[in-house]
Design a protein around this motif. Structure first.
Motif, PDB file in Angstrom:
ATOM      1  N   ALA A  64      52.036  81.257  97.906  1.00  0.00           N
ATOM      2  CA  ALA A  64      53.242  81.077  96.657  1.00  0.00           C
ATOM      3  C   ALA A  64      54.279  80.264  97.171  1.00  0.00           C
ATOM      4  CB  ALA A  64      53.707  82.604  96.404  1.00  0.00           C
ATOM      5  N   THR A  65      54.835  80.193  98.222  1.00  0.00           N
ATOM      6  CA  THR A  65      55.632  78.978  98.612  1.00  0.00           C
ATOM      7  C   THR A  65      55.029  77.650  98.531  1.00  0.00           C
ATOM      8  OG1 THR A  65      56.687  80.714 100.102  1.00  0.00           O
ATOM      9  CG2 THR A  65      57.238  78.385 100.544  1.00  0.00           C
TER      10      THR A  65
ATOM     11  N   PRO B 237      53.552  71.916  93.063  1.00  0.00           N
ATOM     12  CA  PRO B 237      53.097  72.431  91.993  1.00  0.00           C
ATOM     13  C   PRO B 237      52.196  71.510  91.573  1.00  0.00           C
ATOM     14  CG  PRO B 237      55.252  71.601  91.321  1.00  0.00           C
ATOM     15  CD  PRO B 237      55.079  71.527  92.803  1.00  0.00           C
ATOM     16  N   ASN B 238      51.178  71.714  90.471  1.00  0.00           N
ATOM     17  CA  ASN B 238      50.371  71.153  89.744  1.00  0.00           C
ATOM     18  C   ASN B 238      49.534  70.063  90.559  1.00  0.00           C
ATOM     19  OD1 ASN B 238      51.759  72.394  87.466  1.00  0.00           O
ATOM     20  ND2 ASN B 238      53.393  70.532  87.769  1.00  0.00           N
TER      21      ASN B 238
ATOM     22  N   LYS C 216      57.652  64.770 100.882  1.00  0.00           N
ATOM     23  CA  LYS C 216      57.751  65.233  99.559  1.00  0.00           C
ATOM     24  C   LYS C 216      58.923  64.043  98.900  1.00  0.00           C
ATOM     25  CE  LYS C 216      58.544  69.310  98.504  1.00  0.00           C
ATOM     26  NZ  LYS C 216      59.314  70.779  98.433  1.00  0.00           N
TER      27      LYS C 216
ATOM     28  N   THR D 249      53.712  69.721 104.134  1.00  0.00           N
ATOM     29  CA  THR D 249      54.280  71.170 103.663  1.00  0.00           C
ATOM     30  C   THR D 249      53.442  72.103 103.965  1.00  0.00           C
ATOM     31  OG1 THR D 249      55.135  69.880 101.640  1.00  0.00           O
ATOM     32  CG2 THR D 249      54.985  71.933 101.461  1.00  0.00           C
TER      33      THR D 249
ATOM     34  N   GLU E  78      52.744  76.414  96.800  1.00  0.00           N
ATOM     35  CA  GLU E  78      52.431  76.025  95.298  1.00  0.00           C
ATOM     36  C   GLU E  78      53.867  75.851  94.524  1.00  0.00           C
ATOM     37  OE1 GLU E  78      50.182  79.513  93.767  1.00  0.00           O
ATOM     38  OE2 GLU E  78      48.234  78.657  94.742  1.00  0.00           O
ATOM     39  N   ALA E  79      54.975  76.638  94.765  1.00  0.00           N
ATOM     40  CA  ALA E  79      56.205  76.464  94.260  1.00  0.00           C
ATOM     41  C   ALA E  79      56.748  75.050  94.578  1.00  0.00           C
ATOM     42  CB  ALA E  79      57.270  77.670  94.814  1.00  0.00           C
ATOM     43  N   GLU E  80      56.551  74.788  96.022  1.00  0.00           N
ATOM     44  CA  GLU E  80      56.848  73.388  96.676  1.00  0.00           C
ATOM     45  C   GLU E  80      56.074  72.202  96.128  1.00  0.00           C
ATOM     46  OE1 GLU E  80      58.256  73.092 100.518  1.00  0.00           O
ATOM     47  OE2 GLU E  80      59.088  75.388 100.416  1.00  0.00           O
TER      48      GLU E  80
END
Length: 276
Positions: free
Chosen positions: A256-257, A263-264, A211, A238, A259-261
């Motif tokens: 959800a975790t 995003p987009n 990341k 990830t 997608e939060a880490e």
């Protein structure tokens, strides 16, 4: 015998709690600045008995103490050598930007290749505060003789991600399949040392650096995006880390975790990650 072993364990636990107590550590710090040479040496030994608790306390002093405590913390952290460096690097990765100036200042004086790489990567992940950015530039110049380029930082982060992904980078200490790492704890605003299975440590490190490679490659001003390969590596690393955290049979619980880490993400990026 067994009774003796139990007694030793109880006494050791009492001693550990004593030497890790903040009041005990503060007393040792105060005594390190006064008295005879032997008395100061005894105080330094007492501080070292505090171990990880002493390192965490000194790091907090370095970040949010007054000028006197910051100077003392910067000096006394050297007693802990490599462990102190690892704790400062944990702060560099996880602490709020506003807390980084004094950490960066201390790291700028430590001749360690790891420090040079981590400073470069954190700088290009983005610094908004001008004073903090100036501290980074001073420290980077001390390590590299100049400020490395964004491309250099991306390459370094990707090399670390690849090393942890392929497990060609080794953790310094592995015992019975476990290793110890320092991480930043937001609840206490201090670094903490924890033991974890080496497989987990590898997944965490691969995801973090993959990341970071994406973040350093992204230049909002010039509209430059990370390569497909860099993005795919970050997505897969990830996703693997999150899946193992929630359990493979409960994979959806980690969406959800994830997608939060990450995003987009576009459909094309997700397809490329699957191919990767």
């Amino acid at each position: 015998g067994e009774a003796g072993a139990q007694a030793v364990e109880r006494v050791s636990e009492v001693a550990r709690r004593h030497w890790e107590d903040e009041a005990t550590l503060r007393d040792a710090l105060a005594r390190m600045n006064r008295g005879t040479e032997n008395e100061r040496a005894a105080a330094a030994l007492d501080l070292r008995k505090g171990g990880n608790a002493a390192i965490a306390l000194l790091t907090k002093d370095l970040i949010d103490g007054d000028d006197e405590r910051r100077r003392a913390a910067k000096s006394f952290l050297t007693f802990f050598k490599g462990e102190a460096v690892d704790a400062l690097l944990a702060a560099l990765r996880g602490a709020d930007e506003a807390a980084l100036a004094s950490v960066v200042d201390a790291l700028g004086e430590i001749a360690d290749r790891r420090v040079a790489v981590e400073l470069a990567v954190r700088y290009w992940r983005g610094i908004d505060d001008a004073d903090v950015a100036a501290a980074f530039e001073t420290a980077l110049t001390a390590h590299w003789n100049n400020v490395p380029t964004r491309a250099d930082a991306t390459r370094l982060a990707d090399e670390l991600a690849e090393g942890y992904w392929k497990r060609t980078r080794l953790f310094p200490i592995v015992v019975d399949g476990e290793t110890t790492v320092w991480r930043w704890d937001e609840a206490t605003a201090a670094p903490i040392r924890e033991t974890k299975p080496v497989d987990v440590a590898y997944r965490d490190a691969a995801a973090f650096w993959a990341k970071a490679a994406c973040e350093t490659a992204t230049d909002a001003e010039n509209g430059v995006a990370p390569s497909t390969l860099a993005t795919s590596k970050a997505v897969v690393a990830t996703a693997e880390r999150v899946l193992y955290e929630v359990g493979l049979d409960a994979g959806r619980d980690g969406l959800a975790t994830f997608e939060a880490e990450m995003p987009n993400l576009t459909v094309e990026q997700l397809v490329a990650a699957l191919d990767y």
